[in-house]
Each structure stands twice: as structure tokens, then as C-alpha cells.
Design a protein around this motif. Structure first.
Motif, mmCIF file in Angstrom:
data_model
loop_
_atom_site.group_PDB
_atom_site.id
_atom_site.type_symbol
_atom_site.label_atom_id
_atom_site.label_comp_id
_atom_site.label_asym_id
_atom_site.label_seq_id
_atom_site.Cartn_x
_atom_site.Cartn_y
_atom_site.Cartn_z
ATOM 1 N N PHE A 102 0.794 -1.220 0.000
ATOM 2 C CA PHE A 102 0.000 0.000 0.000
ATOM 3 C C PHE A 102 0.833 1.280 0.000
ATOM 4 C CE2 PHE A 102 -2.556 -3.149 2.501
ATOM 5 C CZ PHE A 102 -3.469 -3.428 1.505
ATOM 6 N N GLY A 103 2.139 1.156 0.161
ATOM 7 C CA GLY A 103 2.991 2.338 0.275
ATOM 8 C C GLY A 103 3.007 2.853 1.700
ATOM 9 N N SER A 104 3.999 3.646 2.018
ATOM 10 C CA SER A 104 4.149 4.121 3.402
ATOM 11 C C SER A 104 3.033 5.074 3.807
ATOM 12 C CB SER A 104 5.509 4.774 3.599
ATOM 13 O OG SER A 104 5.645 5.866 2.716
ATOM 14 N N GLY A 105 2.343 5.676 2.838
ATOM 15 C CA GLY A 105 1.241 6.577 3.159
ATOM 16 C C GLY A 105 -0.109 5.886 3.190
ATOM 17 N N GLY A 106 -0.144 4.576 2.995
ATOM 18 C CA GLY A 106 -1.406 3.852 2.942
ATOM 19 C C GLY A 106 -1.974 3.475 4.295
ATOM 20 N N PHE A 107 -1.225 3.736 5.348
ATOM 21 C CA PHE A 107 -1.686 3.377 6.688
ATOM 22 C C PHE A 107 -0.972 4.252 7.700
ATOM 23 C CE2 PHE A 107 1.993 0.868 5.640
ATOM 24 C CZ PHE A 107 2.760 0.875 6.788
ATOM 25 N N ARG A 108 -1.505 4.243 8.909
ATOM 26 C CA ARG A 108 -0.881 4.953 10.026
ATOM 27 C C ARG A 108 -0.615 3.935 11.124
ATOM 28 N NH1 ARG A 108 -4.864 8.625 12.277
ATOM 29 N NH2 ARG A 108 -5.066 7.115 13.917
ATOM 30 N N VAL A 109 0.541 4.042 11.746
ATOM 31 C CA VAL A 109 0.853 3.138 12.853
ATOM 32 C C VAL A 109 1.237 3.979 14.060
ATOM 33 C CG1 VAL A 109 3.266 2.838 12.129
ATOM 34 C CG2 VAL A 109 2.204 1.121 13.597
ATOM 35 N N GLU A 110 0.794 3.517 15.226
ATOM 36 C CA GLU A 110 1.123 4.224 16.465
ATOM 37 C C GLU A 110 1.395 3.219 17.565
ATOM 38 O OE1 GLU A 110 -2.189 6.569 17.844
ATOM 39 O OE2 GLU A 110 -3.578 4.934 17.516
ATOM 40 N N ARG A 111 2.269 3.615 18.455
ATOM 41 C CA ARG A 111 2.533 2.789 19.640
ATOM 42 C C ARG A 111 1.384 3.012 20.604
ATOM 43 N NH1 ARG A 111 7.588 0.941 21.999
ATOM 44 N NH2 ARG A 111 8.585 1.991 20.268
ATOM 45 N N ILE A 112 0.875 1.918 21.158
ATOM 46 C CA ILE A 112 -0.223 2.000 22.112
ATOM 47 C C ILE A 112 0.372 2.092 23.506
ATOM 48 C CG2 ILE A 112 -2.269 0.865 23.025
ATOM 49 C CD1 ILE A 112 -2.427 -0.693 20.375
ATOM 50 N N GLU A 113 0.036 3.124 24.196
ATOM 51 C CA GLU A 113 0.520 3.324 25.561
ATOM 52 C C GLU A 113 -0.530 2.807 26.536
ATOM 53 O OE1 GLU A 113 3.506 4.520 26.278
ATOM 54 O OE2 GLU A 113 4.007 5.054 24.222
ATOM 55 N N HIS A 114 -0.083 2.026 27.482
ATOM 56 C CA HIS A 114 -0.973 1.507 28.522
ATOM 57 C C HIS A 114 -0.444 1.963 29.874
ATOM 58 C CE1 HIS A 114 -3.462 -1.169 26.126
ATOM 59 N NE2 HIS A 114 -2.380 -1.450 25.443
ATOM 60 N N PRO A 115 -1.321 2.484 30.715
ATOM 61 C CA PRO A 115 -0.867 2.800 32.077
ATOM 62 C C PRO A 115 -0.560 1.506 32.823
ATOM 63 C CG PRO A 115 -3.234 3.097 31.886
ATOM 64 C CD PRO A 115 -2.715 2.758 30.503
ATOM 65 N N PRO A 116 0.303 1.575 33.817
ATOM 66 C CA PRO A 116 0.594 0.358 34.581
ATOM 67 C C PRO A 116 -0.671 -0.180 35.234
ATOM 68 C CG PRO A 116 1.746 2.273 35.498
ATOM 69 C CD PRO A 116 0.982 2.737 34.302
ATOM 70 N N GLU A 117 -0.729 -1.488 35.313
ATOM 71 C CA GLU A 117 -1.869 -2.142 35.959
ATOM 72 C C GLU A 117 -1.833 -1.840 37.460
ATOM 73 O OE1 GLU A 117 -4.358 -4.142 34.652
ATOM 74 O OE2 GLU A 117 -3.602 -3.469 32.711
ATOM 75 N N PRO A 118 -2.997 -1.541 38.055
ATOM 76 C CA PRO A 118 -3.002 -1.331 39.500
ATOM 77 C C PRO A 118 -2.709 -2.635 40.230
ATOM 78 C CG PRO A 118 -5.227 -1.280 38.624
ATOM 79 C CD PRO A 118 -4.290 -1.401 37.449
ATOM 80 N N ALA A 119 -2.079 -2.506 41.367
ATOM 81 C CA ALA A 119 -1.777 -3.692 42.177
ATOM 82 C C ALA A 119 -3.083 -4.293 42.671
ATOM 83 C CB ALA A 119 -0.895 -3.302 43.352
ATOM 84 N N PRO A 120 -3.173 -5.624 42.631
ATOM 85 C CA PRO A 120 -4.426 -6.244 43.118
ATOM 86 C C PRO A 120 -4.601 -5.986 44.613
ATOM 87 C CG PRO A 120 -2.779 -7.913 42.570
ATOM 88 C CD PRO A 120 -2.206 -6.573 42.196
ATOM 89 N N ARG A 121 -5.820 -5.741 45.002
ATOM 90 C CA ARG A 121 -6.118 -5.521 46.415
ATOM 91 C C ARG A 121 -6.433 -6.849 47.078
ATOM 92 N NH1 ARG A 121 -9.638 -0.037 46.839
ATOM 93 N NH2 ARG A 121 -8.314 1.196 45.496
ATOM 94 N N PRO A 122 -5.883 -7.049 48.257
ATOM 95 C CA PRO A 122 -6.205 -8.305 48.957
ATOM 96 C C PRO A 122 -7.691 -8.335 49.325
ATOM 97 C CG PRO A 122 -4.813 -6.894 50.319
ATOM 98 C CD PRO A 122 -4.983 -6.216 48.999
ATOM 99 N N ALA A 123 -8.241 -9.527 49.258
ATOM 100 C CA ALA A 123 -9.652 -9.698 49.620
ATOM 101 C C ALA A 123 -9.811 -9.491 51.126
ATOM 102 C CB ALA A 123 -10.121 -11.090 49.229
ATOM 103 N N PRO A 124 -10.896 -8.850 51.515
ATOM 104 C CA PRO A 124 -11.098 -8.666 52.964
ATOM 105 C C PRO A 124 -11.298 -10.011 53.655
ATOM 106 C CG PRO A 124 -13.002 -7.877 51.694
ATOM 107 C CD PRO A 124 -11.959 -8.309 50.720
ATOM 108 N N VAL A 125 -10.765 -10.096 54.825
ATOM 109 C CA VAL A 125 -10.866 -11.328 55.609
ATOM 110 C C VAL A 125 -12.023 -11.148 56.586
ATOM 111 C CG1 VAL A 125 -9.691 -12.841 57.247
ATOM 112 C CG2 VAL A 125 -8.412 -11.721 55.414
#
Length: 103
Positions: A78-101
């Protein structure tokens, strides 16, 4: 946090069926290099015909090879102008919370 995930976007002039075929050709190439099992495990990708996008997880050696083949084939087709590419940024995953006892 930077990740090695990429999103390809295609305009209306690019047939989505050809994009899907190019992705499958890239997957076949990666299977030839790394084997079918390793490709299934490590070459995460998604094709969305309606949104006209492809996402590739290039965080593994197999995924990086898939990304390289895909962008190379796209550029030739398709040629270099036939598409757009981007890096997908993801925020860090939150730490899992322990289940209440409860007692």
C-alpha cells in the motif's frame, strides 16, 4: 510505562480484506520462523474490520517478528502513506487488592 504494542489504522481507500490477508500472510511467515505453537502463544494480534485497525503485541521476539513482517508487507502493498501506525501506551496495571478477611 511504554509497551511494545502497535495499532495500525487504515483509511477507506485500503480494502480491509487485503489488510486481513496481509496479516494472515505475516502470521504464516512467523509460523515458518518460530513454529505454530510458539506463534499461537507469543504473537498476540487483533483485526477489527469495522474499525479498520490491526493491533499487534510486539513484546516478545515472535510478536516483534510479526510486527516487522506486517509493516514490511503493508509498505510494499500500500505504500508508506497507505496506513498509520502508532505505539499504544498503557498505564501500569493497578496492584491487586487483597480480599477482605471475614471471621
Amino acid at each position: 510505562m511504554t509497551t511494545d504494542r502497535y495499532r495500525y489504522q487504515f483509511g477507506p481507500a485500503i480494502p480491509v480484506a487485503e489488510v486481513e490477508t496481509t496479516l494472515l500472510l505475516s502470521v504464516f511467515g512467523v509460523e515458518a520462523l518460530h513454529g505454530e505453537s510458539q506463534t499461537r502463544l507469543d504473537a498476540g494480534h487483533a483485526f477489527d474490520a469495522r474499525a479498520r485497525t490491526v493491533a499487534i503485541d510486539a513484546s516478545t521476539p515472535v510478536g516483534r517478528d510479526l510486527n516487522r513482517l506486517f509493516v514490511g508487507f503493508l509498505t510494499r502493498e500500500f505504500g508508506s502513506g497507505g496506513f498509520r501506525v502508532e505505539r499504544i501506551e498503557h498505564p501500569p496495571e493497578p496492584a491487586p487488592r487483597p480480599a477482605p478477611v471475614t471471621a
